[in-house]
Design a protein around this motif. Structure first.
Motif, PDB file in Angstrom:
ATOM      1  N   THR A 255       0.808  -1.208   0.000  1.00 31.77           N
ATOM      2  CA  THR A 255       0.000   0.000   0.000  1.00 31.77           C
ATOM      3  C   THR A 255       0.850   1.270   0.000  1.00 31.77           C
ATOM      4  N   PRO A 256       1.880   1.367   0.842  1.00 29.62           N
ATOM      5  CA  PRO A 256       2.683   2.593   0.792  1.00 29.62           C
ATOM      6  C   PRO A 256       3.302   2.827  -0.587  1.00 29.62           C
ATOM      7  N   GLN A 257       3.761   1.754  -1.217  1.00 30.23           N
ATOM      8  CA  GLN A 257       4.358   1.920  -2.538  1.00 30.23           C
ATOM      9  C   GLN A 257       3.317   2.369  -3.565  1.00 30.23           C
ATOM     10  N   LEU A 258       2.118   1.819  -3.434  1.00 31.06           N
ATOM     11  CA  LEU A 258       1.049   2.230  -4.339  1.00 31.06           C
ATOM     12  C   LEU A 258       0.704   3.703  -4.112  1.00 31.06           C
ATOM     13  N   GLU A 259       0.623   4.076  -2.840  1.00 31.09           N
ATOM     14  CA  GLU A 259       0.289   5.467  -2.530  1.00 31.09           C
ATOM     15  C   GLU A 259       1.323   6.416  -3.123  1.00 31.09           C
ATOM     16  N   GLN A 260       2.586   6.056  -2.934  1.00 30.59           N
ATOM     17  CA  GLN A 260       3.648   6.903  -3.477  1.00 30.59           C
ATOM     18  C   GLN A 260       3.573   6.985  -4.994  1.00 30.59           C
ATOM     19  N   ALA A 261       3.285   5.842  -5.595  1.00 25.36           N
ATOM     20  CA  ALA A 261       3.222   5.800  -7.055  1.00 25.36           C
ATOM     21  C   ALA A 261       2.100   6.698  -7.559  1.00 25.36           C
ATOM     22  N   LEU A 262       0.924   6.565  -6.964  1.00 25.63           N
ATOM     23  CA  LEU A 262      -0.206   7.368  -7.422  1.00 25.63           C
ATOM     24  C   LEU A 262       0.045   8.847  -7.123  1.00 25.63           C
ATOM     25  N   TYR A 263       0.700   9.089  -5.996  1.00 26.46           N
ATOM     26  CA  TYR A 263       1.022  10.474  -5.644  1.00 26.46           C
ATOM     27  C   TYR A 263       1.908  11.074  -6.725  1.00 26.46           C
ATOM     28  N   ARG A 264       2.917  10.307  -7.105  1.00 25.14           N
ATOM     29  CA  ARG A 264       3.855  10.792  -8.119  1.00 25.14           C
ATOM     30  C   ARG A 264       3.115  11.065  -9.442  1.00 25.14           C
ATOM     31  N   LEU A 265       2.254  10.151  -9.856  1.00 22.53           N
ATOM     32  CA  LEU A 265       1.571  10.326 -11.138  1.00 22.53           C
ATOM     33  C   LEU A 265       0.611  11.511 -11.094  1.00 22.53           C
ATOM     34  N   LYS A 266      -0.064  11.648  -9.956  1.00 20.99           N
ATOM     35  CA  LYS A 266      -0.977  12.790  -9.809  1.00 20.99           C
ATOM     36  C   LYS A 266      -0.192  14.094  -9.742  1.00 20.99           C
ATOM     37  N   PHE A 267       0.919  14.042  -9.021  1.00 18.57           N
ATOM     38  CA  PHE A 267       1.783  15.204  -8.894  1.00 18.57           C
ATOM     39  C   PHE A 267       2.152  15.721 -10.279  1.00 18.57           C
ATOM     40  N   GLU A 268       2.601  14.789 -11.108  1.00 15.31           N
ATOM     41  CA  GLU A 268       3.034  15.153 -12.449  1.00 15.31           C
ATOM     42  C   GLU A 268       1.874  15.714 -13.271  1.00 15.31           C
ATOM     43  N   ASP A 269       0.748  15.009 -13.251  1.00 12.80           N
ATOM     44  CA  ASP A 269      -0.411  15.456 -14.018  1.00 12.80           C
ATOM     45  C   ASP A 269      -0.868  16.835 -13.559  1.00 12.80           C
ATOM     46  N   MET A 270      -0.958  16.986 -12.247  1.00 18.12           N
ATOM     47  CA  MET A 270      -1.442  18.258 -11.729  1.00 18.12           C
ATOM     48  C   MET A 270      -0.472  19.383 -12.030  1.00 18.12           C
ATOM     49  N   LEU A 271       0.814  19.071 -11.919  1.00 18.24           N
ATOM     50  CA  LEU A 271       1.814  20.108 -12.180  1.00 18.24           C
ATOM     51  C   LEU A 271       1.710  20.584 -13.631  1.00 18.24           C
ATOM     52  N   PHE A 272       1.665  19.634 -14.548  1.00 19.28           N
ATOM     53  CA  PHE A 272       1.592  20.012 -15.960  1.00 19.28           C
ATOM     54  C   PHE A 272       0.279  20.730 -16.252  1.00 19.28           C
TER      55      PHE A 272
END
Ligand code: ADP
Ligand code: MG
Length: 664
Positions: free
Chosen positions: A192-209
């Motif tokens: 779960t922590p790895q999944l959370e980090q992964a989704l965080y990273r993908l959302k981070f990128e999408d939101m940033l762009f």
């Protein structure tokens, strides 16, 4: 080494086509096809640790013989279990094999939503878990079995060359996983922590762009189509309606019309709870556009909803000389061609439809107003896409999902907000009751009474599994069982996701015309459909739905002045009880979030994109603020890195739009 889908062994022409029609043309598309949810079969818990309404895996031992009976035509299997300390009662419907399974293997891992009824822990329709892992659930692609889809994603992850999109400095500063790792974890999480980090990273990128684009386009806003008010004609139109607008509707309409009349292009979000009457406000704006010689487009998230808007338009707008059209993925090619022609020539003044409205072939003569309905259903901001179709059309976004104001401002940058915070008068709150299985027949009798009084009812069946096939099965089964119930004397009909869209539309039209009394459906009717004569909404296995979703569903009834009912088929739970106590969408949305917890990453996202921006925004407040600040910093900076990021953001936006354009 397969580099293209074609090279993957055992992938035939039919499957390739099925994938392609879902927008998957290459390995990269497969990798970008993120799960819509996960079943966390690793969340092994003891009952004493489980919050009310929490989904968890329990290790249970049967405490006595299960029972099996036929209740109202459904097989009902009941069993009591113990987790070593506490007891729990479990029920399964329509799974006749369960009895034998349990007798043969009395120790089980069971996954479901744990609730409390009269002080006793209960589980309804749980899954038996065979593998302790977090398993991805993908949006169904018709013609591609779920298992094969999972395998294909696995192959794609191994073979594709996944590029990093963020500079190392950012990755370090925000402690993000790299992109290849994030994508791997997002599909096949190790924990779960790895999944959370992964989704965080993908959302981070999408939101940033996304936000970089919003900030970059700020201030460069072009002069929009200037659409003058036509007070007299509009008043005549409003006078022809069987009701008068509420004050909230009037105020919203005023705000829209003055935006449209000003030289700056409108960018406005209209927020209003289900049933608050957003549609007519949109129609007024479309009418005013047409009067001024401009075209307008209204984009809805489903074909059904688009069709319904179009039907209303035929009644309200066409008689006034506004030529209307309907354009969806299901529109026959010859008809599409005709509509394209009439949109390009300017003959069609108001067009209704789905994503098809922004697909490649569509050219408008002078699009002055672009409206998207139920915006939260779209995974990405469509504003740009629909906006691209005109020079600078006025843009209106309508949503029933309450978004806190500050957040909406950040999300949409320069979007103005109108709130319709008032329901049409005489609306009585939908009377919501929790109905146990034992009362099913009396409920049917109640519905039959309503039908005899000329009213209509919906019976909604839940998503049982990840696939449309099994969901359809559950609706079909319910429909069959009705034939043996007191409701057999009513005119029954069925719609589900596996039906052809013409068939679906036909049935829905019959229901809307009152030719069908009781409509059994999967959740296809969830968004926006309007049949004011319907007075009863039954939700099967109600505990499987989120509170906000149930609130949306019951918003389908109570649209006239008469009393309306919502029956939640379930044992009584604290969570569901809230719905019987309030009709306030905002309160419910907040409670829903609270119960699920802000960190709930296992809920269904609205789209397969990490950027379920609207749906997730409420949960991701902190991320949103972080990224907003960062985006501002980057916009102001002239370092090579910042310039690179701005370029990446623009490429990203272009790709997103291409994805949108290719969805038809
Ligand atoms: P939503 O905001 O959920 O999209 P709709 O636009 O579908 O709601 O409106 C719900 C129902 O209310 C429709 O049947 C519509 O005709 C009706 N309605 C809208 N405005 C009013 C009003 N001012 N008075 C009475 N009924 C209204
Ligand atoms: Mg609506």
């Amino acid at each position: 080494m397969p580099r293209a889908l074609r090279d993957i062994k055992g992938l035939g022409e039919k499957r390739l086509q099925a994938l392609e029609s879902a927008g998957i043309r290459g390995l990269d598309d497969l990798i970008g096809f993120l799960p819509i949810k996960y079943n966390d079969f690793t969340r092994l818990k003891r009952l004493s640790e489980c919050r009310e309404g929490e989904e968890a895996v329990l290790r249970l031992v049967l405490t006595g013989k299960p029972s099996q009976a036929r209740v109202n035509g459904r097989t009902l299997t009941r069993a009591s279990f113990c987790d070593g300390a506490e007891k729990i009662h479990i029920t399964w419907f329509n799974q006749p094999w369960m009895y034998k399974t349990l007798v043969n293997a009395p120790e089980q891992l069971v996954f479901g939503r744990i609730e409390t009824r009269r002080g006793v822990r209960v589980l309804s329709q749980p899954k038996l878990v065979t593998q302790i892992a977090i398993t991805p659930v993908y949006k169904t692609i018709p013609g591609v079995p779920a298992k094969q889809l999972r395998d294909l994603v696995g192959i794609a992850l191994e073979q594709a060359d996944i590029r990093e999109t963020l500079p190392q400095t950012l990755i370090g500063r925000f402690a993000l996983p790299g992109r290849p790792e994030a994508l791997r974890q997002a599909h096949f999480p190790d924990s779960t922590p790895q999944l959370e980090q992964a989704l965080y990273r993908l959302k981070f990128e999408d939101m940033l762009f996304f936000m970089l684009n919003a900030l970059l386009s700020k201030g460069t806003e072009e002069v929009g189509a200037v659409i003058p008010k036509n007070e007299k004609a509009l008043n005549a139109f409003l006078g022809s309606l069987p009701y008068t607008l509420t004050n909230a509707q009037k105020k919203t309409l005023e705000e829209i019309l003055s935006d449209m009349a000003s030289p700056k292009a409108m960018a406005r979000l209209v927020q209003g709870d289900v049933g608050s009457g957003k549609t007519i406000v949109a129609f007024c704006a479309m009418f005013v556009s047409a009067l001024a010689g401009f075209q307008s487009a209204l984009m809805a998230p489903t074909e059904i909803l688009a069709g319904q808007h179009y039907q209303s338009a035929l009644q309200l707008l066409e008689p006034l000389g506004v030529k209307c059209a309907l354009l969806t993925g299901g529109t026959p090619a010859s008809e599409k061609k005709r509509i394209y022609g009439q949109l390009a020539s300017g003959e069609i003044k108001a067009v209704f439809g789905t994503h098809a409205l922004i697909s490649k072939g569509v050219e408008y003569s002078n699009l002055g107003l672009a409206i998207t309905d139920e915006q939260h259903r779209f995974g990405v901001r469509q504003r740009t896409a629909l906006g691209l179709k005109g020079k600078s059309p006025n843009v209106l976004v309508m949503s029933a999902t309450p978004i806190p104001r500050t957040m909406a401002l950040i999300m949409y940058g320069d979007l103005d907000i109108s709130v319709i915070d008032e329901l049409p008068p005489g609306r009585k709150p939908v009377k919501t009751r929790i109905v146990p299985e034992s009362k099913r027949n009396s409920m049917y009798n109640f519905i039959l009474e309503e039908v005899r009084r000329g009213r209509q009812a919906y019976i909604v069946c839940p998503l049982v599994e990840e696939s449309e096939e099994t969901d359809a099965e559950s609706a079909i089964e319910t429909y069959r069982q009705l034939a043996g119930s007191p409701l057999k004397n009513a005119k029954l009909a069925l719609v589900h996701g596996k039906m052809k869209s013409e068939e679906k539309d036909k049935t829905l039209a019959e229901f809307a015309d009152g030719k069908v009394d009781v409509l059994v459906s999967t959740t296809v009717i969830e968004v926006g459909i309007n049949v004011p004569n319907a007075s009863v909404m039954v939700v099967e296995d109600a505990q499987r739905f989120g509170l906000a979703q149930l609130h949306q569903l019951r918003g389908r009834v109570g649209r006239g002045a008469d009393e309306a009912w919502c029956f939640l088929m379930s044992g009584e739970t604290q969570r569901l009880k809230l719905l019987t106590q309030t009709n306030d969408g905002f309160v419910i949305a907040e409670k829903d979030m609270e119960l699920r917890g802000p960190g709930d990453i296992f809920g269904t996202r609205q789209s397969g994109s990490a950027l379920g921006l609207n749906a997730d925004a409420i949960k991701d407040t902190e991320l949103l603020y972080t990224v907003h600040a960062l985006a501002k910093e980057i916009t102001a900076s002239k370092t090579p890195e910042a310039i690179g990021l701005k370029q990446s953001a623009q490429t990203w936006m272009k790709d997103k739009n291409e994805i949108i354009f290719s969805q038809n």
